[in-house]
Design a protein around this motif. Sequence first.
Motif, PDB file in Angstrom:
ATOM      1  N   TYR A   1      10.708   2.805 -23.989  1.00 51.05           N
ATOM      2  CA  TYR A   1      10.128   3.456 -22.815  1.00 51.05           C
ATOM      3  C   TYR A   1      11.081   3.303 -21.636  1.00 51.05           C
ATOM      4  CZ  TYR A   1       7.025   4.039 -18.745  1.00 51.05           C
ATOM      5  OH  TYR A   1       6.462   4.424 -17.547  1.00 51.05           O
ATOM      6  N   HIS A   2      11.334   4.396 -20.933  1.00 54.13           N
ATOM      7  CA  HIS A   2      12.178   4.350 -19.738  1.00 54.13           C
ATOM      8  C   HIS A   2      11.277   4.131 -18.532  1.00 54.13           C
ATOM      9  CE1 HIS A   2      15.863   6.116 -17.432  1.00 54.13           C
ATOM     10  NE2 HIS A   2      15.236   5.182 -16.734  1.00 54.13           N
ATOM     11  N   LYS A   3      11.223   2.891 -18.084  1.00 57.62           N
ATOM     12  CA  LYS A   3      10.365   2.571 -16.940  1.00 57.62           C
ATOM     13  C   LYS A   3      10.995   3.085 -15.648  1.00 57.62           C
ATOM     14  CE  LYS A   3       8.854  -1.225 -14.012  1.00 57.62           C
ATOM     15  NZ  LYS A   3       9.490  -0.631 -12.830  1.00 57.62           N
TER      16      LYS A   3
ATOM     17  N   LEU B   1       6.737   1.117 -10.686  1.00 56.38           N
ATOM     18  CA  LEU B   1       5.596   0.794 -11.546  1.00 56.38           C
ATOM     19  C   LEU B   1       5.560  -0.701 -11.842  1.00 56.38           C
ATOM     20  CD1 LEU B   1       5.594   3.697 -14.174  1.00 56.38           C
ATOM     21  CD2 LEU B   1       4.337   3.547 -12.025  1.00 56.38           C
TER      22      LEU B   1
ATOM     23  N   THR C   1       4.705  -3.819 -14.271  1.00 60.24           N
ATOM     24  CA  THR C   1       4.581  -4.081 -15.715  1.00 60.24           C
ATOM     25  C   THR C   1       3.416  -5.037 -15.939  1.00 60.24           C
ATOM     26  OG1 THR C   1       6.985  -3.853 -15.863  1.00 60.24           O
ATOM     27  CG2 THR C   1       5.848  -4.692 -17.805  1.00 60.24           C
TER      28      THR C   1
ATOM     29  N   THR D   1       0.390   0.959 -12.605  1.00 58.79           N
ATOM     30  CA  THR D   1       1.068   0.147 -13.617  1.00 58.79           C
ATOM     31  C   THR D   1       1.744   1.033 -14.658  1.00 58.79           C
ATOM     32  OG1 THR D   1      -0.769  -0.008 -15.196  1.00 58.79           O
ATOM     33  CG2 THR D   1      -0.781  -1.548 -13.336  1.00 58.79           C
ATOM     34  N   VAL D   2       2.600   0.402 -15.439  1.00 59.72           N
ATOM     35  CA  VAL D   2       3.259   1.092 -16.554  1.00 59.72           C
ATOM     36  C   VAL D   2       2.224   1.668 -17.505  1.00 59.72           C
ATOM     37  CG1 VAL D   2       4.576   0.664 -18.662  1.00 59.72           C
ATOM     38  CG2 VAL D   2       5.427  -0.194 -16.470  1.00 59.72           C
TER      39      VAL D   2
ATOM     40  N   SER E   1       3.820  -4.978 -23.628  1.00 60.48           N
ATOM     41  CA  SER E   1       5.227  -4.884 -23.252  1.00 60.48           C
ATOM     42  C   SER E   1       5.976  -6.102 -23.773  1.00 60.48           C
ATOM     43  CB  SER E   1       5.377  -4.795 -21.733  1.00 60.48           C
ATOM     44  OG  SER E   1       4.920  -5.988 -21.117  1.00 60.48           O
TER      45      SER E   1
ATOM     46  N   ARG F   1       9.132  -8.205 -19.197  1.00 60.27           N
ATOM     47  CA  ARG F   1       8.714  -7.419 -18.033  1.00 60.27           C
ATOM     48  C   ARG F   1       9.926  -6.919 -17.277  1.00 60.27           C
ATOM     49  NH1 ARG F   1       3.132  -9.556 -15.371  1.00 60.27           N
ATOM     50  NH2 ARG F   1       2.047 -10.058 -17.303  1.00 60.27           N
TER      51      ARG F   1
ATOM     52  N   GLU G   1      14.382  -0.625 -13.196  1.00 58.08           N
ATOM     53  CA  GLU G   1      14.225   0.556 -14.044  1.00 58.08           C
ATOM     54  C   GLU G   1      14.773   0.261 -15.434  1.00 58.08           C
ATOM     55  OE1 GLU G   1      16.164   3.959 -12.049  1.00 58.08           O
ATOM     56  OE2 GLU G   1      16.464   2.593 -10.366  1.00 58.08           O
TER      57      GLU G   1
ATOM     58  N   LEU H   1      12.174  -0.556 -21.506  1.00 58.36           N
ATOM     59  CA  LEU H   1      11.072  -1.486 -21.708  1.00 58.36           C
ATOM     60  C   LEU H   1      10.531  -1.227 -23.106  1.00 58.36           C
ATOM     61  CD1 LEU H   1       9.246  -3.664 -20.384  1.00 58.36           C
ATOM     62  CD2 LEU H   1       7.697  -1.804 -19.742  1.00 58.36           C
TER      63      LEU H   1
ATOM     64  N   THR I   1       8.844   8.204 -23.577  1.00 56.65           N
ATOM     65  CA  THR I   1       8.725   7.210 -24.640  1.00 56.65           C
ATOM     66  C   THR I   1       9.275   7.799 -25.935  1.00 56.65           C
ATOM     67  OG1 THR I   1       6.482   7.951 -25.195  1.00 56.65           O
ATOM     68  CG2 THR I   1       6.687   6.118 -23.642  1.00 56.65           C
TER      69      THR I   1
END
Length: 337
Positions: free
Chosen positions: A86-88, A92, A94, A104-105, A118, A121, A127, A130, A241
């Motif tokens: 996942y590209h956070k 956001l 975690t 939140t994520v 997750s 964190r 960024e 994750l 994702t």
Amino acid sequence: MPINRPDLAVKKALMTDTVQTERIAKFLSRAGVASRRDSEKLVAEGRIKVNGKVIDTPATKVGPKDRIEFDDAEVGGKVHTKLWRYHKPDGLVTSHKDEKGRTTVFDSLPKELGRVISVGRLDITSEGLLLLTNDGELARHLEHPSTGFSRRYRARAYGKVTQAELSSLINGIKIDGIMTGPIEAVLDSTSGDNSWITVTLREGKNREVRRAMEHLGLKVNRLIRVSYGPFMLGELNPGETDEVKYSVIQTQLGHLMDFPDLPEPKTRAPKRGSHASAKRFQKKPGETKTSGAKKAEPQGRGKFAKSKGKPRVKATGKPGGKFQGKYAPRGQGRGKK
């Protein structure tokens, strides 16, 4: 004649019970509810029931016949292990719930993922990659320092620094009186007062990259995690994702856990001619079933001409040509005459 041994029967029953039961925190972790540590918190908050009764200790053991509930919803058994990249994005948190009401994520993930955990964190302003999983045991193994998985970051930092100063981090530094592990830092480029630095570490304590840069007089104004162990951020866009194939999980993480040999999910093959890649199978107007399927081979009797796809042979049945026997496989003309 069988011998009646009540003591052996009791011992066998105890052994069977030991094998089939496990602590509630481990059960919840393997069922994808939360990590073991977070599962213990759920028990302390009174959110877990066993056979209709709220339990108050994480030492409670459960078996396959027990009914376990989390927030009055029944929890199933061990789930098919899944892992996502996942590209956070920046901004956001975690966390499953934030006391300040921030997004939140897990509020931003696709609903079809279900409940996931997750792996480690990222700060609200950080960024990048994750990892998400539905298996708490896998998350625990991936996070544990004993696995030695590296975390690689790209940091943009304000201030002046040299490679020699960055190299001093390789021996670790003291942060709040605690010694960190080795930190590998490489100066990639400098533009004005900002520098891009690649940082690699293996423990990932809270805000460790930022604190390590502050130790050198730098202030990190952007931090992107580009890899976690063997998994890379790659071309994922912020908020996207991508599920990791089960075969890849087995290959990369099989030494951590005993993954069952399960097949990959089957995908339905596209109908003929329904996909762009299937255009080559479509018939052209006026084309017969076999016409155009194969290019005509060159005809004639030139030096390198083919004879209907068959090699030229002499009457003896041996391959012909100028280098007959010289480069032939053993047993085909290379023996003594």
